[in-house]
Design an enzyme around this catalytic site. Structure first.
Site, PDB file in Angstrom:
ATOM      1  N   LYS A   1      75.852 -59.410  28.612  1.00 40.98           N
ATOM      2  CA  LYS A   1      74.718 -59.126  28.305  1.00 40.98           C
ATOM      3  C   LYS A   1      73.802 -59.607  27.457  1.00 40.98           C
ATOM      4  O   LYS A   1      72.709 -59.654  27.434  1.00 40.98           O
ATOM      5  CB  LYS A   1      74.571 -57.600  28.350  1.00 40.98           C
ATOM      6  CG  LYS A   1      75.323 -56.780  29.353  1.00 40.98           C
ATOM      7  CD  LYS A   1      75.224 -55.483  29.113  1.00 40.98           C
ATOM      8  CE  LYS A   1      75.939 -54.523  30.074  1.00 40.98           C
ATOM      9  NZ  LYS A   1      76.279 -53.221  29.760  1.00 40.98           N
ATOM     10  N   GLY A   2      74.385 -60.131  26.189  1.00 40.95           N
ATOM     11  CA  GLY A   2      74.026 -60.439  24.878  1.00 40.95           C
ATOM     12  C   GLY A   2      72.726 -61.703  25.157  1.00 40.95           C
ATOM     13  O   GLY A   2      71.804 -61.771  24.591  1.00 40.95           O
TER      14      GLY A   2
ATOM     15  N   GLU B   1      74.333 -69.055  24.853  1.00 40.40           N
ATOM     16  CA  GLU B   1      74.839 -67.827  24.243  1.00 40.40           C
ATOM     17  C   GLU B   1      74.102 -67.362  23.305  1.00 40.40           C
ATOM     18  O   GLU B   1      73.353 -68.220  22.457  1.00 40.40           O
ATOM     19  CB  GLU B   1      76.300 -68.482  23.805  1.00 40.40           C
ATOM     20  CG  GLU B   1      77.774 -67.842  24.514  1.00 40.40           C
ATOM     21  CD  GLU B   1      78.069 -66.509  24.337  1.00 40.40           C
ATOM     22  OE1 GLU B   1      76.858 -65.666  24.376  1.00 40.40           O
ATOM     23  OE2 GLU B   1      79.129 -66.029  24.528  1.00 40.40           O
ATOM     24  N   ASP B   2      74.368 -66.162  22.860  1.00 38.76           N
ATOM     25  CA  ASP B   2      73.623 -65.464  21.676  1.00 38.76           C
ATOM     26  C   ASP B   2      74.252 -65.939  20.331  1.00 38.76           C
ATOM     27  O   ASP B   2      73.821 -66.247  19.590  1.00 38.76           O
ATOM     28  CB  ASP B   2      73.914 -63.787  22.038  1.00 38.76           C
ATOM     29  CG  ASP B   2      75.140 -63.450  22.435  1.00 38.76           C
ATOM     30  OD1 ASP B   2      76.091 -64.146  22.421  1.00 38.76           O
ATOM     31  OD2 ASP B   2      75.006 -62.251  23.014  1.00 38.76           O
TER      32      ASP B   2
ATOM     33  N   ASP C   1      81.484 -66.250  17.683  1.00 40.30           N
ATOM     34  CA  ASP C   1      82.330 -65.887  16.652  1.00 40.30           C
ATOM     35  C   ASP C   1      83.597 -66.651  16.633  1.00 40.30           C
ATOM     36  O   ASP C   1      83.842 -67.617  16.110  1.00 40.30           O
ATOM     37  CB  ASP C   1      82.575 -64.237  16.821  1.00 40.30           C
ATOM     38  CG  ASP C   1      82.934 -63.736  16.042  1.00 40.30           C
ATOM     39  OD1 ASP C   1      83.631 -64.192  15.105  1.00 40.30           O
ATOM     40  OD2 ASP C   1      83.494 -62.345  16.002  1.00 40.30           O
TER      41      ASP C   1
ATOM     42  N   LYS D   1      79.038 -68.025  13.800  1.00 37.26           N
ATOM     43  CA  LYS D   1      79.317 -67.648  12.478  1.00 37.26           C
ATOM     44  C   LYS D   1      80.198 -68.519  11.757  1.00 37.26           C
ATOM     45  O   LYS D   1      81.092 -69.263  12.265  1.00 37.26           O
ATOM     46  CB  LYS D   1      80.247 -66.464  12.915  1.00 37.26           C
ATOM     47  CG  LYS D   1      79.486 -65.207  13.420  1.00 37.26           C
ATOM     48  CD  LYS D   1      80.450 -63.782  13.295  1.00 37.26           C
ATOM     49  CE  LYS D   1      79.466 -62.624  13.929  1.00 37.26           C
ATOM     50  NZ  LYS D   1      80.260 -61.490  14.166  1.00 37.26           N
TER      51      LYS D   1
ATOM     52  N   PHE E   1      79.177 -58.573  11.065  1.00 37.60           N
ATOM     53  CA  PHE E   1      78.805 -57.916  12.466  1.00 37.60           C
ATOM     54  C   PHE E   1      77.437 -57.782  12.361  1.00 37.60           C
ATOM     55  O   PHE E   1      76.743 -57.217  11.659  1.00 37.60           O
ATOM     56  CB  PHE E   1      79.600 -56.703  12.815  1.00 37.60           C
ATOM     57  CG  PHE E   1      79.609 -56.331  14.193  1.00 37.60           C
ATOM     58  CD1 PHE E   1      80.260 -56.903  15.121  1.00 37.60           C
ATOM     59  CD2 PHE E   1      78.700 -55.255  14.478  1.00 37.60           C
ATOM     60  CE1 PHE E   1      80.184 -56.623  16.563  1.00 37.60           C
ATOM     61  CE2 PHE E   1      78.371 -54.933  15.682  1.00 37.60           C
ATOM     62  CZ  PHE E   1      79.237 -55.437  16.912  1.00 37.60           C
TER      63      PHE E   1
ATOM     64  N   ASP F   1      74.540 -56.075  20.424  1.00 36.96           N
ATOM     65  CA  ASP F   1      74.505 -54.590  20.546  1.00 36.96           C
ATOM     66  C   ASP F   1      75.395 -53.911  19.504  1.00 36.96           C
ATOM     67  O   ASP F   1      76.330 -54.694  18.906  1.00 36.96           O
ATOM     68  CB  ASP F   1      74.864 -54.150  21.955  1.00 36.96           C
ATOM     69  CG  ASP F   1      76.426 -54.233  22.071  1.00 36.96           C
ATOM     70  OD1 ASP F   1      76.829 -55.331  21.867  1.00 36.96           O
ATOM     71  OD2 ASP F   1      77.172 -53.241  22.602  1.00 36.96           O
TER      72      ASP F   1
ATOM     73  N   ARG G   1      70.064 -53.808  21.187  1.00 30.79           N
ATOM     74  CA  ARG G   1      69.906 -55.378  21.779  1.00 30.79           C
ATOM     75  C   ARG G   1      68.310 -55.534  21.702  1.00 30.79           C
ATOM     76  O   ARG G   1      67.861 -56.602  21.680  1.00 30.79           O
ATOM     77  CB  ARG G   1      70.420 -55.261  23.355  1.00 30.79           C
ATOM     78  CG  ARG G   1      71.742 -55.098  23.616  1.00 30.79           C
ATOM     79  CD  ARG G   1      72.205 -55.403  24.903  1.00 30.79           C
ATOM     80  NE  ARG G   1      73.580 -55.013  25.154  1.00 30.79           N
ATOM     81  CZ  ARG G   1      74.643 -55.895  24.810  1.00 30.79           C
ATOM     82  NH1 ARG G   1      74.800 -56.847  24.440  1.00 30.79           N
ATOM     83  NH2 ARG G   1      75.986 -55.216  25.352  1.00 30.79           N
TER      84      ARG G   1
HETATM   85  P1  5GP Z   1      83.686 -64.865  20.654  1.00 34.93           P
HETATM   86  O1  5GP Z   1      84.511 -65.060  21.754  1.00 34.93           O
HETATM   87  O2  5GP Z   1      83.083 -66.106  20.166  1.00 34.93           O
HETATM   88  O3  5GP Z   1      84.471 -64.207  19.507  1.00 34.93           O
HETATM   89  O4  5GP Z   1      82.698 -63.680  20.955  1.00 34.93           O
HETATM   90  C1  5GP Z   1      81.518 -63.876  21.667  1.00 34.93           C
HETATM   91  C2  5GP Z   1      80.829 -62.709  22.128  1.00 34.93           C
HETATM   92  O5  5GP Z   1      81.213 -61.493  21.163  1.00 34.93           O
HETATM   93  C3  5GP Z   1      79.221 -62.819  21.989  1.00 34.93           C
HETATM   94  O6  5GP Z   1      78.731 -63.216  23.275  1.00 34.93           O
HETATM   95  C4  5GP Z   1      78.865 -61.331  21.651  1.00 34.93           C
HETATM   96  O7  5GP Z   1      78.816 -60.757  22.996  1.00 34.93           O
HETATM   97  C5  5GP Z   1      80.148 -60.910  20.776  1.00 34.93           C
HETATM   98  N1  5GP Z   1      79.758 -60.970  19.468  1.00 34.93           N
HETATM   99  C6  5GP Z   1      80.445 -61.792  18.734  1.00 34.93           C
HETATM  100  N2  5GP Z   1      80.001 -61.483  17.188  1.00 34.93           N
HETATM  101  C7  5GP Z   1      79.352 -60.401  17.585  1.00 34.93           C
HETATM  102  C8  5GP Z   1      78.388 -59.737  16.506  1.00 34.93           C
HETATM  103  O8  5GP Z   1      78.423 -59.947  15.114  1.00 34.93           O
HETATM  104  N3  5GP Z   1      77.647 -58.504  16.909  1.00 34.93           N
HETATM  105  C9  5GP Z   1      77.714 -58.355  18.379  1.00 34.93           C
HETATM  106  N4  5GP Z   1      76.940 -57.241  18.789  1.00 34.93           N
HETATM  107  N5  5GP Z   1      78.464 -58.979  19.282  1.00 34.93           N
HETATM  108  C10 5GP Z   1      79.175 -59.966  18.714  1.00 34.93           C
END
Ligand code: 5GP
Length: 173
Positions: free
Chosen positions: A40-41, A96-97, A100, A128, A149, A156, A162
């Protein structure tokens, strides 16, 4: 939980999306463009970024499960909603939002490449730093932040926050 310090203000986000939108407009001028948002982000970033792209683009969305109850990415990605449209021969830009661990995107990119798009690029508002991740080529990037985070602007905490117009850290109470 309390909303902590603001990391990226609404004004800074607006200015960055204006720049990113201008670059995308330049790069895809005269070409077909399909934005793919990861729900959803990404819906907030996608809505605002798209309004800074001066092209007749189209939208599609995917929904994937990322964190579940924990705040750590597991690398296990489940597709909850697939794209509505075929992408063979199309220029796809994933929006993408935040990146990470990059595991969600690594999975998505592999999944979408099989469908033979003409091109597949990546735009992310937040990246990040200080996190080990597979190499990802982010064509349009917003801000680099620390490995904390964050919430707001689509991101969220337990399903909430959000709608904050800025990105902030979380203060545990
Ligand atoms: P990744 O697979 O890159 O670790 O994570 C991607 C998804 O994890 C992002 O699209 C988001 O939904 C969630 N995410 C990663 N870091 C954060 C954060 O700091 N805060 C929140 N609320 N969601 C995160």
């Amino acid at each position: 939980m309390k909303i902590g310090r603001v990391l990226v203000s609404a004004e800074e986000i607006e200015a960055k999306l204006t720049e990113m939108g201008a670059a995308i407009t330049r790069d895809y001028e005269g070409q077909d463009l399909l934005l793919v948002g990861v729900l959803k982000g990404a819906f907030v970033v996608m809505a605002d970024l798209a309004r800074h792209i001066d092209l007749p683009l189209e939208f599609d969305f995917m929904a994937v499960s990322s964190y579940g109850a924990s705040t750590k990415s597991t690398g296990v990605v489940r597709i909850l909603k697939d794209l509505d449209e075929e992408i063979e021969g199309r220029n796809v830009l994933i929006v993408e939002d935040i990146i990470d661990t990059g595991l969600t995107l690594q999975y998505l990119i592999k999944n979408l490449e099989v469908r033979k798009p003409a091109s597949l690029k990546l735009a992310a508002l937040l990246i990040k730093d200080g996190v080990e991740r597979p190499p990802l080529d982010v064509a349009y990037e917003g801000f680099h932040i620390g490995p904390e985070f964050v919430i707001g602007y689509g991101l969220d905490f337990d399903g909430k926050y959000r709608n904050l117009p800025y990105v902030a850290v979380v203060d545990e109470v």
